[in-house]
Design a protein around this motif. Structure first.
Motif, PDB file in Angstrom:
ATOM      1  N   GLN A  67       0.779  -1.236   0.000  1.00 24.58           N
ATOM      2  CA  GLN A  67       0.000   0.000   0.000  1.00 24.58           C
ATOM      3  C   GLN A  67       0.805   1.277   0.000  1.00 24.58           C
ATOM      4  OE1 GLN A  67      -2.874   0.096   3.177  1.00 24.58           O
ATOM      5  NE2 GLN A  67      -4.425  -0.777   1.881  1.00 24.58           N
ATOM      6  N   ASN A 111      -6.052   4.442   8.797  1.00 26.02           N
ATOM      7  CA  ASN A 111      -6.773   3.567   7.877  1.00 26.02           C
ATOM      8  C   ASN A 111      -7.492   2.493   8.689  1.00 26.02           C
ATOM      9  OD1 ASN A 111      -6.930   0.994   6.292  1.00 26.02           O
ATOM     10  ND2 ASN A 111      -6.176   2.316   4.658  1.00 26.02           N
ATOM     11  N   GLU A 112      -8.799   2.455   8.576  1.00 28.11           N
ATOM     12  CA  GLU A 112      -9.590   1.539   9.400  1.00 28.11           C
ATOM     13  C   GLU A 112      -9.230   0.077   9.175  1.00 28.11           C
ATOM     14  OE1 GLU A 112     -14.247   0.600  10.575  1.00 28.11           O
ATOM     15  OE2 GLU A 112     -13.805   2.158   9.110  1.00 28.11           O
ATOM     16  N   SER A 113      -9.057  -0.338   7.931  1.00 31.98           N
ATOM     17  CA  SER A 113      -8.728  -1.757   7.686  1.00 31.98           C
ATOM     18  C   SER A 113      -7.337  -2.093   8.225  1.00 31.98           C
ATOM     19  CB  SER A 113      -8.856  -2.109   6.208  1.00 31.98           C
ATOM     20  OG  SER A 113      -7.924  -1.389   5.442  1.00 31.98           O
ATOM     21  N   TYR A 115      -5.901  -0.615  10.804  1.00 32.41           N
ATOM     22  CA  TYR A 115      -6.103  -0.651  12.252  1.00 32.41           C
ATOM     23  C   TYR A 115      -6.701  -1.992  12.673  1.00 32.41           C
ATOM     24  CZ  TYR A 115      -8.028   0.409  16.853  1.00 32.41           C
ATOM     25  OH  TYR A 115      -8.343   0.369  18.187  1.00 32.41           O
ATOM     26  N   ASN A 116      -7.754  -2.413  11.987  1.00 30.42           N
ATOM     27  CA  ASN A 116      -8.434  -3.664  12.340  1.00 30.42           C
ATOM     28  C   ASN A 116      -7.535  -4.885  12.168  1.00 30.42           C
ATOM     29  OD1 ASN A 116     -10.812  -2.390  13.095  1.00 30.42           O
ATOM     30  ND2 ASN A 116     -11.635  -2.460  11.014  1.00 30.42           N
ATOM     31  N   GLN A 117      -6.599  -4.800  11.256  1.00 30.02           N
ATOM     32  CA  GLN A 117      -5.669  -5.907  11.034  1.00 30.02           C
ATOM     33  C   GLN A 117      -4.600  -5.980  12.124  1.00 30.02           C
ATOM     34  OE1 GLN A 117      -3.637  -5.735   7.264  1.00 30.02           O
ATOM     35  NE2 GLN A 117      -2.440  -7.564   7.667  1.00 30.02           N
ATOM     36  N   TRP A 133     -14.979   5.336  14.419  1.00 29.82           N
ATOM     37  CA  TRP A 133     -14.570   5.771  13.077  1.00 29.82           C
ATOM     38  C   TRP A 133     -15.553   6.788  12.547  1.00 29.82           C
ATOM     39  CZ3 TRP A 133      -9.837   4.521  11.640  1.00 29.82           C
ATOM     40  CH2 TRP A 133      -9.232   3.436  12.285  1.00 29.82           C
TER      41      TRP A 133
END
Length: 135
Positions: A67, A111-113, A115-117, A133
Motif C-alpha cells: 500500500q 486507515n480503518e482496515s 487498524y483492524n488488522q 470511526w
C-alpha cells in the motif's frame, strides 16, 4: 529502482563514531563538534554511506507492494533518520522513521482496515473496539 547516493552527513557521522570508517587521515577525526561528518569524513565514508542508505530498499519495496509507495518510505527514512536506526531525543523517537508514541497512534488510526488488522496483534479486541470511526 529507489537507490540513492545522497551525502548524508549525519549518517556518515554515525558510521564514523561507530568505528565503521577509517578516518585516520582526517585532521579532525572526520567529525564536526555536533557529531556530523566533516568534508573529509564524508569523503572517507562515501562507499559505506551509499551501501548503508540502500540496504533497506528491498524491504521498502516489499512494504510498498502492500500500500505505501516505496519512494515515500525511502524519503521519510532519509528525512527522519538518514537511515540510522536507534532511539533519539525527547520525546523518544524510534527507528528509521523516528516514530513516537503519538506517531504510532497516527499510523494505526489513518486507515480503518489497517487498524483492524494490526490492533488485535498488540491489544485485546475489546480495547481495539473502543475506536470510533468517522465517515
Amino acid at each position: 529502482m529507489i537507490a540513492t547516493e545522497a551525502p548524508y552527513y549525519y549518517l556518515a557521522g554515525r558510521l564514523i563514531s561507530g568505528g565503521l570508517i577509517d578516518v585516520s587521515e582526517c585532521a579532525s577525526g572526520g567529525l564536526l563538534p555536533n557529531g556530523y561528518a566533516d568534508v573529509c569524513g564524508l569523503e572517507k565514508a562515501n562507499p559505506l554511506l551509499t551501501e548503508w542508505q540502500n540496504q533497506f530498499d528491498n524491504s521498502i519495496i516489499e512494504v510498498a507492494k502492500k500500500q505505501i509507495p516505496a519512494q515515500l518510505l525511502k524519503n521519510l527514512f532519509a528525512q527522519e533518520s538518514q537511515f540510522w536506526p536507534g532511539v533519539f531525543r525527547v520525546p523518544l523517537e524510534f527507528g528509521l522513521g523516528q516514530i513516537t508514541d503519538n506517531g504510532a497512534d497516527s499510523v494505526l488510526l489513518w486507515n480503518e482496515s489497517f487498524y483492524n488488522q494490526f490492533c488485535p496483534l498488540v491489544f485485546a479486541q475489546e480495547t481495539c473496539d473502543k475506536v470510533t470511526w468517522f465517515e
